[in-house]
Every structure is written in C-alpha cells, then in structure tokens.
Motif scaffolding. Structure first.
Motif, PDB file in Angstrom:
ATOM      1  N   ALA A 143      11.419   3.642   2.962  1.00 22.87           N
ATOM      2  CA  ALA A 143      12.331   3.896   3.831  1.00 22.87           C
ATOM      3  C   ALA A 143      12.898   5.244   3.643  1.00 22.87           C
ATOM      4  N   HIS A 144      13.121   6.038   2.296  1.00 23.42           N
ATOM      5  CA  HIS A 144      13.457   7.155   1.899  1.00 23.42           C
ATOM      6  C   HIS A 144      12.351   8.134   2.475  1.00 23.42           C
ATOM      7  N   LEU A 145      11.206   7.781   2.026  1.00 25.35           N
ATOM      8  CA  LEU A 145      10.242   8.641   2.492  1.00 25.35           C
ATOM      9  C   LEU A 145       9.930   8.670   4.056  1.00 25.35           C
ATOM     10  N   GLY A 146      10.283   7.664   4.835  1.00 28.77           N
ATOM     11  CA  GLY A 146      10.268   7.498   6.235  1.00 28.77           C
ATOM     12  C   GLY A 146       9.002   6.995   6.587  1.00 28.77           C
ATOM     13  N   TRP A 147       8.403   6.099   5.887  1.00 30.83           N
ATOM     14  CA  TRP A 147       7.223   5.266   6.084  1.00 30.83           C
ATOM     15  C   TRP A 147       7.929   3.729   6.587  1.00 30.83           C
ATOM     16  N   GLN A 148       7.062   3.306   7.160  1.00 33.02           N
ATOM     17  CA  GLN A 148       7.109   1.827   7.766  1.00 33.02           C
ATOM     18  C   GLN A 148       6.537   0.796   6.874  1.00 33.02           C
ATOM     19  N   VAL A 149       6.910  -0.226   6.487  1.00 32.62           N
ATOM     20  CA  VAL A 149       6.184  -1.235   5.842  1.00 32.62           C
ATOM     21  C   VAL A 149       6.176  -2.523   6.623  1.00 32.62           C
ATOM     22  N   THR A 150       4.925  -3.292   6.433  1.00 30.71           N
ATOM     23  CA  THR A 150       4.670  -4.121   7.565  1.00 30.71           C
ATOM     24  C   THR A 150       4.139  -5.360   6.587  1.00 30.71           C
ATOM     25  N   ASP A 151       4.591  -6.573   6.678  1.00 31.87           N
ATOM     26  CA  ASP A 151       3.964  -7.616   6.008  1.00 31.87           C
ATOM     27  C   ASP A 151       2.573  -7.887   6.661  1.00 31.87           C
ATOM     28  N   LEU A 152       1.550  -8.353   5.695  1.00 32.72           N
ATOM     29  CA  LEU A 152       0.086  -8.465   6.413  1.00 32.72           C
ATOM     30  C   LEU A 152      -0.066  -9.953   5.865  1.00 32.72           C
ATOM     31  N   PRO A 153      -0.910 -10.700   6.685  1.00 31.44           N
ATOM     32  CA  PRO A 153      -1.113 -12.050   6.138  1.00 31.44           C
ATOM     33  C   PRO A 153      -2.233 -12.184   5.189  1.00 31.44           C
ATOM     34  N   SER A 154      -1.908 -12.989   4.256  1.00 28.28           N
ATOM     35  CA  SER A 154      -2.787 -12.931   2.892  1.00 28.28           C
ATOM     36  C   SER A 154      -3.784 -14.103   3.262  1.00 28.28           C
TER      37      SER A 154
END
Length: 322
Positions: A280-291
């Motif tokens: 969030a600080h870097l301006g990136w978006q994180v999304t969970d992926l199915p394992s």
C-alpha cells in the motif's frame, strides 16, 4: 480419546478428530464404562448394553449412550482399523492441550529451554534460519534505505526486504535465527518466498528470494507444473506472482508438539499483513490467488508446501502515486 482434568473441570478430548468439549457434569458411570470398553475385547451389541448397565448407566439410557459413542467414533465395528492411540501426532496434541504454555518471563524457563535445545542438537542438526536456493548467480535487489532511488527493481526490492529480508543474524542456543521486520513466534520465520515476474528479464521467470543477501536466485532447473504463469495471461506481465512456501521444520525442531501449528499461521498473518502494508505504501495492489496445493514450479531445490499465492500489480491503486 481421553478425559483430561483441567482447571477444575473435565475435558473430553478426541485427538483423531482434532476436537474437545468441556463436560459440565461428570456422570459417575462414565469413567467405569469407558474403562470397561477400553480394557475389554470386541463385544456384540447386546453384551455392550449389559456392560453399560453393569457400570451404572440407567437402563432407559443405555441405547442412547452407546449410540452417542458410535456417533463420536469411539465405538467402531470389530476389525475397523484406525490410528494407534500412541501415534506421535496424536500424543503431541494431547500434551499440547494438557500442558500450560511456557512462561518465558521466568529466567529458569529460558535456561531449561536452551538446555533442552542443546540436547536435541546433539542428536539432530537444527535447521538453518533461511534457504539460499543454491549457489547459482544472484540478481541483487536495491536496499530501501542504503541504495539510491531509480533502480528498475526498486519497488520489488523494497517489498521483499521489508516483508522478509534478514536485518540481522541471531541464535537461540544452538538454533540459528534471524531478526526481520515482521514479528515471528520464536523468531522462526518458517517461510520461503518465490517470485514469478517479467521485471528482471523480458520473459516470465521464477526466482527464489534469498533473504540473507537480498537477492533473487533464478530457478533454472524448474519443471513446469499445471497452472504455470503462462496459463494466467490476465495477471502477467502487469503483475508479479509471489508464492509463500512453508518450511515447518524451523518451528517443529524447537516446539516438538502440535503447538507448532498455530504459531505457523500466526506468523503467516504477520508476514502477509506486513506485505499488504508495504505494498500500500508503494502504491501496489495485492490480490489473493487460489492455491492449487502445489508450487507453480517444482525446482530441484525444494521450496516446500505452498500456503499462499498473491498477485502484485504494478499499477498504483487510487491515491497510491509515489
């Protein structure tokens, strides 16, 4: 199963099912009945009913009592096989439920813990604090503070360092440990990270993250499995895929009971939340992926069981320009 006296009440524990429940009342006949069933041979149902009545179960409740034991899996058909009651995993869990947590505020507890670890180290070499992914060529990543900005791998380097990089080597008795940004129970940090990205080369490649050198290690001997990054064109190249692999030995070597497993998921939460905060600080978006239950690649240097896969999108989220 077992009955455990704890804090003035009885617990009925079934380690095979991984559950227990507190008994608010303890019928006088329950102990004798269970002892009779455990000590005796297989019996026909009519003989079981008689045994229950002999132990004091009210006649109008014997049928319901025995049926409840069948439902709980404590009474099974003759010849049915199951885990031995002294199977290590089941016995560990019993001790974990019964034993109070160690009080590390007491100096004697710390001394006893380290003495025990030295004794274990004489019989079994403790696991290293991190995995180096072999001795192949490394891609150095920029340090978030020591290196000047503008490096093409700035964001990825900052994210990996603040999430998993080694700040300082340490030890607890004979056990190698490290200090990192996320907290970890017993400083175990029981994970390895791999990254699938186009950022380093023009083509999609998978790298292991060496936290001691803050570098990416190409997994040149990887064998593609089903669900490789090529099957996810919606993610790449606009996103990297970060995979968190479990190295349970770093926890199990010290905590030789089932208490090791809750700490693994506690530490997973520490790592993932730190990653989300940094992203969030870097301006990136994180999304969970199915394992899919297996690594994206099966490298010769085993990476361990996959716990979590995350997509790291390069484009900034709203208000995330840096």
């Amino acid at each position: 199963m077992s009955l455990v006296r704890l804090d003035g009440t009885w617990l009925w524990e079934d380690p095979a099912r991984g559950a227990h429940r507190r008994l608010r009342t303890m019928p006088s006949w329950l102990g004798p009945l269970l002892a009779r069933l455990l000590a005796g041979p297989a019996l026909p149902w009519q003989s079981l009913t008689s045994a229950a009545e002999d132990c004091g179960v009210p006649a109008d409740r014997t049928e319901g009592c025995l049926n409840s034991l069948v439902t709980a899996g404590l009474l099974v058909s003759g010849g049915t096989t199951g885990p031995d009651r002294d199977t290590a995993a089941l016995r560990d869990r019993q001790w974990a439920l019964v034993s109070p947590p160690a009080d590390y505020t007491r100096p004697s507890t710390v001394d006893e813990d380290i003495t025990l670890m030295w004794r274990q180290a004489a019989a079994e070499v403790p696991p290293p604090a991190y995995h180096r992914f072999g001795d192949g060529p490394r891609v150095a990543l920029p340090h978030p503070v020591l290196d000047a900005p503008g490096h093409p791998l700035d964001a990825l380097g900052h994210l990996l360092y603040l999430t998993h990089g080694v700040l300082e080597d340490a030890a607890i008795g004979p056990l190698p440990r490290t200090r990192r940004v996320p907290p970890s129970h017993g400083a175990a940090h029981p994970f390895d990270l791999t990254v699938t990205t186009r950022t380093v080369l023009e083509e999609v490649s998978t790298y292991g993250y060496d936290p001691s050198e803050h570098a990416l290690v190409p997994l040149a001997d990887e064998v593609p499995e089903t669900g490789t990054p090529a099957a996810e064109p919606d993610l790449l190249p606009e996103a990297d895929v970060l995979t968190i692999h479990l190295v349970a030995e770093r926890v199990q070597w010290r905590y030789r009971s089932s208490t090791a497993y809750p700490t693994i998921f506690l530490d997973l939460g520490h790592l993932v939340e730190t990653l989300y905060t940094t992203a969030a600080h870097l301006g990136w978006q994180v999304t969970d992926l199915p394992s899919r239950g297996a690594p994206l690649f099966r490298p010769r240097a085993e990476t361990g069981t996959v716990l979590t896969r995350l997509a790291l999108r390069h484009r900034p989220v709203a208000g995330g320009e840096r």
